[in-house]
Design a protein around this motif. Structure first.
Motif, PDB file in Angstrom:
ATOM      1  N   THR A 253     -49.258 -27.510  27.246  1.00  0.00           N
ATOM      2  CA  THR A 253     -50.349 -28.718  27.353  1.00  0.00           C
ATOM      3  C   THR A 253     -49.913 -29.705  27.885  1.00  0.00           C
ATOM      4  O   THR A 253     -48.972 -30.562  27.300  1.00  0.00           O
ATOM      5  N   TRP A 254     -50.302 -30.436  29.166  1.00  0.00           N
ATOM      6  CA  TRP A 254     -49.830 -31.782  29.581  1.00  0.00           C
ATOM      7  C   TRP A 254     -50.617 -32.651  28.829  1.00  0.00           C
ATOM      8  O   TRP A 254     -51.789 -32.793  28.525  1.00  0.00           O
TER       9      TRP A 254
ATOM     10  N   LYS B 135     -53.422 -38.896  35.102  1.00  0.00           N
ATOM     11  CA  LYS B 135     -54.876 -38.872  34.247  1.00  0.00           C
ATOM     12  C   LYS B 135     -55.509 -37.730  34.090  1.00  0.00           C
ATOM     13  O   LYS B 135     -55.938 -36.892  33.286  1.00  0.00           O
ATOM     14  N   PRO B 136     -55.834 -37.044  35.171  1.00  0.00           N
ATOM     15  CA  PRO B 136     -56.757 -35.712  35.403  1.00  0.00           C
ATOM     16  C   PRO B 136     -55.968 -34.583  34.499  1.00  0.00           C
ATOM     17  O   PRO B 136     -56.712 -33.733  34.428  1.00  0.00           O
ATOM     18  N   LEU B 137     -54.685 -34.595  34.499  1.00  0.00           N
ATOM     19  CA  LEU B 137     -54.181 -33.714  33.834  1.00  0.00           C
ATOM     20  C   LEU B 137     -54.097 -33.429  32.326  1.00  0.00           C
ATOM     21  O   LEU B 137     -53.825 -32.466  31.955  1.00  0.00           O
ATOM     22  N   ASP B 138     -54.524 -34.481  31.547  1.00  0.00           N
ATOM     23  CA  ASP B 138     -54.538 -34.548  30.206  1.00  0.00           C
ATOM     24  C   ASP B 138     -55.275 -33.624  29.886  1.00  0.00           C
ATOM     25  O   ASP B 138     -56.276 -32.958  30.076  1.00  0.00           O
ATOM     26  N   GLY B 139     -54.513 -32.539  28.828  1.00  0.00           N
ATOM     27  CA  GLY B 139     -55.280 -31.480  28.082  1.00  0.00           C
ATOM     28  C   GLY B 139     -55.018 -30.219  28.959  1.00  0.00           C
ATOM     29  O   GLY B 139     -55.549 -29.257  28.593  1.00  0.00           O
ATOM     30  N   GLU B 140     -54.717 -30.265  30.224  1.00  0.00           N
ATOM     31  CA  GLU B 140     -54.375 -28.979  31.060  1.00  0.00           C
ATOM     32  C   GLU B 140     -53.285 -27.981  30.493  1.00  0.00           C
ATOM     33  O   GLU B 140     -52.351 -28.467  29.964  1.00  0.00           O
TER      34      GLU B 140
ATOM     35  N   LYS C  52     -46.747 -23.720  36.918  1.00  0.00           N
ATOM     36  CA  LYS C  52     -46.623 -25.108  37.179  1.00  0.00           C
ATOM     37  C   LYS C  52     -47.959 -25.721  36.840  1.00  0.00           C
ATOM     38  O   LYS C  52     -49.108 -24.888  36.896  1.00  0.00           O
ATOM     39  N   PHE C  53     -48.117 -26.938  36.592  1.00  0.00           N
ATOM     40  CA  PHE C  53     -49.534 -27.674  36.309  1.00  0.00           C
ATOM     41  C   PHE C  53     -50.075 -28.097  37.587  1.00  0.00           C
ATOM     42  O   PHE C  53     -49.360 -27.853  38.748  1.00  0.00           O
ATOM     43  N   SER C  54     -51.295 -28.454  37.830  1.00  0.00           N
ATOM     44  CA  SER C  54     -51.927 -28.547  39.034  1.00  0.00           C
ATOM     45  C   SER C  54     -51.480 -29.531  39.968  1.00  0.00           C
ATOM     46  O   SER C  54     -51.812 -29.687  40.985  1.00  0.00           O
TER      47      SER C  54
END
Length: 259
Positions: free
Chosen positions: A213-214, A225-230, A237-239
């Protein structure tokens, strides 16, 4: 005050300044690993700064000054080619300067993983996963820093030619652009998080974590900021295209692994 004392004082001051800055809370969860992270980051910054200061003195020797008064052409750069032995020596010297700090930062990240998970596998700076990860990161870092150094020197030469500066003026411009403490600070802040998070990730993979989790820093940039909780699978890989921080220079975001 001798040089050794000055460097020690500077390192202590750097650690105090970094400790007061904003970090994603997971970094501070275990005071011993956070303290080690700050120490190793300060050591890395000092090592890079010392290397760049030395390169600034050596760099003028890498220029063919007979070409400088003429317009710089793409096919006739006055700067020694990147595959020349002298640049190989520079890469070796930079590797030697940063390898210990990067290795210890990778170790610290893995040890933070032990504390966070409660799974202890005896991670140390001699662990194979740590040594391999540190070596790979250093190779990438050295390649990027060296190429940037070459670009900065070339640009300094072009700027001097455009201004009609003589050789002495060009040498001073080269020294100034290479010996840049702010750049050393940026490299250290970015690569310390890279190494720490690489150690943390490798530990998670080795011990069977399933997802990650990011966790964005409060007041994070628009990229993070938009990655928080992803949440993604551990091998994905994350988005934003990153598999872990740092996502950009000076990134202080974190990642949490789930078992």
């Amino acid at each position: 005050m001798d040089r050794a004392t000055l460097l020690r004082v500077k390192s202590e001051l750097t650690q105090s300044i970094r400790a007061s800055e904003d970090w994603q809370p997971s970094y501070r969860a275990h005071p011993e690993t956070f303290k080690a992270l700050l120490l190793r980051e300060a050591e890395l910054e000092q090592a890079v700064a010392e290397y760049l200061a030395g390169l600034a003195q050596r760099a003028p020797q890498y220029v063919d000054w007979s070409l400088v008064p003429e317009p710089v052409k793409a096919a006739a750069s006055p700067l020694a080619k990147k595959d020349d032995d002298l640049w190989k020596v520079e890469e070796f010297d930079l590797t030697k300067a940063v390898i210990d700090a990067i290795t210890m930062l990778t170790t610290t990240g893995a040890q933070a993983g032990e504390l966070a998970s409660g799974i202890y596998i005896g991670v140390s700076s001699l662990s194979q996963t740590v040594l391999v990860a540190a070596r790979e990161q250093v190779a990438t870092l050295v390649s990027h820093v060296t190429e940037t150094n070459r670009k900065l020197i070339r640009e300094a030469i072009k700027q001097s030619i455009a201004r009609g500066e003589d050789v002495a003026g060009t040498i001073e411009r080269i020294k100034t652009v290479v010996n840049n403490p702010v750049r050393a600070e940026m490299i250290a802040q970015t690569e310390s998080v890279n190494a720490y998070q690489t150690g943390l990730k490798n530990f998670a993979v080795e011990t069977g974590a399933k997802t990650k989790t990011w966790e964005s820093l409060d007041g994070a940039c628009t990229a993070c900021k938009p990655l928080d909780g992803e949440v993604v699978e551990i091998g994905e890989k994350f988005s934003n295209g990153s598999d872990r921080p740092a996502a950009h220079p000076r990134c202080r975001c974190g990642v949490y692994y789930q078992y």
